[in-house]
Design a protein around this motif. Structure first.
Motif, PDB file in Angstrom:
ATOM      1  N   LEU A  83       0.832  -1.207   0.000  1.00  0.00           N
ATOM      2  CA  LEU A  83       0.000   0.000   0.000  1.00  0.00           C
ATOM      3  C   LEU A  83       0.863   1.253   0.000  1.00  0.00           C
ATOM      4  O   LEU A  83       0.591   2.216  -0.723  1.00  0.00           O
ATOM      5  CB  LEU A  83      -0.901   0.016   1.227  1.00  0.00           C
ATOM      6  CG  LEU A  83      -2.244  -0.694   1.160  1.00  0.00           C
ATOM      7  CD1 LEU A  83      -2.972  -0.526   2.495  1.00  0.00           C
ATOM      8  CD2 LEU A  83      -3.104  -0.161   0.017  1.00  0.00           C
ATOM      9  N   ARG A  86       2.263   1.691  -3.451  1.00  0.00           N
ATOM     10  CA  ARG A  86       1.247   2.046  -4.444  1.00  0.00           C
ATOM     11  C   ARG A  86       0.818   3.504  -4.319  1.00  0.00           C
ATOM     12  O   ARG A  86       0.637   4.209  -5.310  1.00  0.00           O
ATOM     13  CB  ARG A  86       0.036   1.136  -4.285  1.00  0.00           C
ATOM     14  CG  ARG A  86      -1.075   1.427  -5.314  1.00  0.00           C
ATOM     15  CD  ARG A  86      -2.344   0.673  -4.999  1.00  0.00           C
ATOM     16  NE  ARG A  86      -3.387   0.961  -5.973  1.00  0.00           N
ATOM     17  CZ  ARG A  86      -4.678   0.716  -5.789  1.00  0.00           C
ATOM     18  NH1 ARG A  86      -5.082   0.170  -4.638  1.00  0.00           N
ATOM     19  NH2 ARG A  86      -5.562   1.011  -6.710  1.00  0.00           N
ATOM     20  N   TYR A  87       0.662   3.954  -3.080  1.00  0.00           N
ATOM     21  CA  TYR A  87       0.182   5.331  -2.849  1.00  0.00           C
ATOM     22  C   TYR A  87       1.315   6.299  -2.532  1.00  0.00           C
ATOM     23  O   TYR A  87       1.065   7.413  -2.064  1.00  0.00           O
ATOM     24  CB  TYR A  87      -0.834   5.334  -1.704  1.00  0.00           C
ATOM     25  CG  TYR A  87      -2.144   4.694  -2.055  1.00  0.00           C
ATOM     26  CD1 TYR A  87      -3.067   5.340  -2.861  1.00  0.00           C
ATOM     27  CD2 TYR A  87      -2.476   3.425  -1.567  1.00  0.00           C
ATOM     28  CE1 TYR A  87      -4.286   4.748  -3.181  1.00  0.00           C
ATOM     29  CE2 TYR A  87      -3.691   2.825  -1.878  1.00  0.00           C
ATOM     30  CZ  TYR A  87      -4.588   3.488  -2.687  1.00  0.00           C
ATOM     31  OH  TYR A  87      -5.790   2.905  -2.998  1.00  0.00           O
ATOM     32  N   THR A 109      -4.619  -3.501  -5.296  1.00  0.00           N
ATOM     33  CA  THR A 109      -3.173  -3.345  -5.111  1.00  0.00           C
ATOM     34  C   THR A 109      -2.435  -4.590  -5.559  1.00  0.00           C
ATOM     35  O   THR A 109      -1.385  -4.500  -6.214  1.00  0.00           O
ATOM     36  CB  THR A 109      -2.856  -3.033  -3.637  1.00  0.00           C
ATOM     37  OG1 THR A 109      -3.478  -1.800  -3.265  1.00  0.00           O
ATOM     38  CG2 THR A 109      -1.356  -2.916  -3.405  1.00  0.00           C
ATOM     39  N   TRP A 113       0.276  -4.817  -8.440  1.00  0.00           N
ATOM     40  CA  TRP A 113       1.577  -5.410  -8.102  1.00  0.00           C
ATOM     41  C   TRP A 113       1.947  -6.485  -9.113  1.00  0.00           C
ATOM     42  O   TRP A 113       3.089  -6.533  -9.612  1.00  0.00           O
ATOM     43  CB  TRP A 113       1.484  -5.977  -6.698  1.00  0.00           C
ATOM     44  CG  TRP A 113       2.709  -6.557  -6.086  1.00  0.00           C
ATOM     45  CD1 TRP A 113       3.987  -6.081  -6.137  1.00  0.00           C
ATOM     46  CD2 TRP A 113       2.760  -7.729  -5.260  1.00  0.00           C
ATOM     47  NE1 TRP A 113       4.826  -6.877  -5.400  1.00  0.00           N
ATOM     48  CE2 TRP A 113       4.105  -7.891  -4.845  1.00  0.00           C
ATOM     49  CE3 TRP A 113       1.799  -8.639  -4.806  1.00  0.00           C
ATOM     50  CZ2 TRP A 113       4.508  -8.945  -4.009  1.00  0.00           C
ATOM     51  CZ3 TRP A 113       2.194  -9.670  -3.978  1.00  0.00           C
ATOM     52  CH2 TRP A 113       3.530  -9.827  -3.593  1.00  0.00           C
TER      53      TRP A 113
END
Length: 216
Positions: A83, A86-87, A109, A113
């Motif tokens: 996470l 990703r963010y 996610t 990935w």
């Protein structure tokens, strides 16, 4: 053919500072699956876990006191790390605080990935898949006839998807179905490795047991 039973750990402490701790429900789930294995006369002759506390404590709560062998390949992916990657370190509050939003983000996610749509994660998808295969090989390279493994949902989803030759997306679809302390059974001999049973919960198949069901 020998058997490998892979059991997902009991419910962990979702939303707490330390997730890697069994909840009270997780302890009851673990005791229940241990009892049903004994009722069925299924006695393992090899015990394996990942290195995570919730996996090792599940085995202990099941009533198995012998120290298991450990292989880090049976550890779950690090979702908090994924996470964060990703963010770019700015995880939305809704994802952190709302259960439904959390699991939607989990699915999306993992798909991103798999598709290498973000950088910076401590582990790539390919590394994850490779270490699970290494763990499977470790657990089945044995003269034991009944191997008991305690692992996690993502690992079990990947083992099943690989055994079935399914597309990689299927790993996450399976992962989201897997109940805490459910039993997934594989049979193996030499290079042959096949799925025999998925996500079974005989210990929950009565009115009181149904109260113990959880998915996270």
């Amino acid at each position: 053919m020998a058997e490998m039973l892979v059991i997902r750990h009991g419910q962990a402490s979702f939303g707490q500072d330390d997730y890697d701790v069994l909840s009270d429900l997780g302890k009851r789930q673990s005791a229940a699956v241990g009892a049903v294995l004994r009722d069925l006369g299924w006695v393992p002759d090899r015990l394996v876990t990942g290195t995570l506390t919730r996996q090792k404590d599940t085995l202990s709560e099941m009533g198995f006191s012998d120290p298991p062998e450990e292989h880090a390949g049976f550890n779950e992916y690090d979702f908090h790390d994924l996470l964060h990657a990703r963010y770019a370190g700015q995880v939305p509050d809704l994802v952190k605080g709302d259960r439904k939003a959390h699991f939607r983000a989990l699915r999306d996610t993992i798909f991103e990935w798999q598709d290498e749509k973000f950088d910076g994660a401590a582990e790539t998808w390919e590394q994850f898949a490779e270490r699970i295969e290494a763990a499977r090989s470790f657990a089945t390279d044995t003269d034991a006839r009944r191997v008991l493994v305690i692992s996690s949902g993502g690992v079990i989803g990947q083992l099943v998807a690989t055994a079935l030759g399914a597309p990689r997306r299927q790993m996450m679809n399976l992962n989201l179905q897997i109940r805490n302390t459910s039993i997934t059974r594989f049979v193996f001999s030499g290079d042959n490795f096949s799925l025999a049973e998925f996500n079974a919960t005989p210990h929950f198949s009565h009115a009181e047991g149904a109260k113990l069901i959880s998915y996270s």
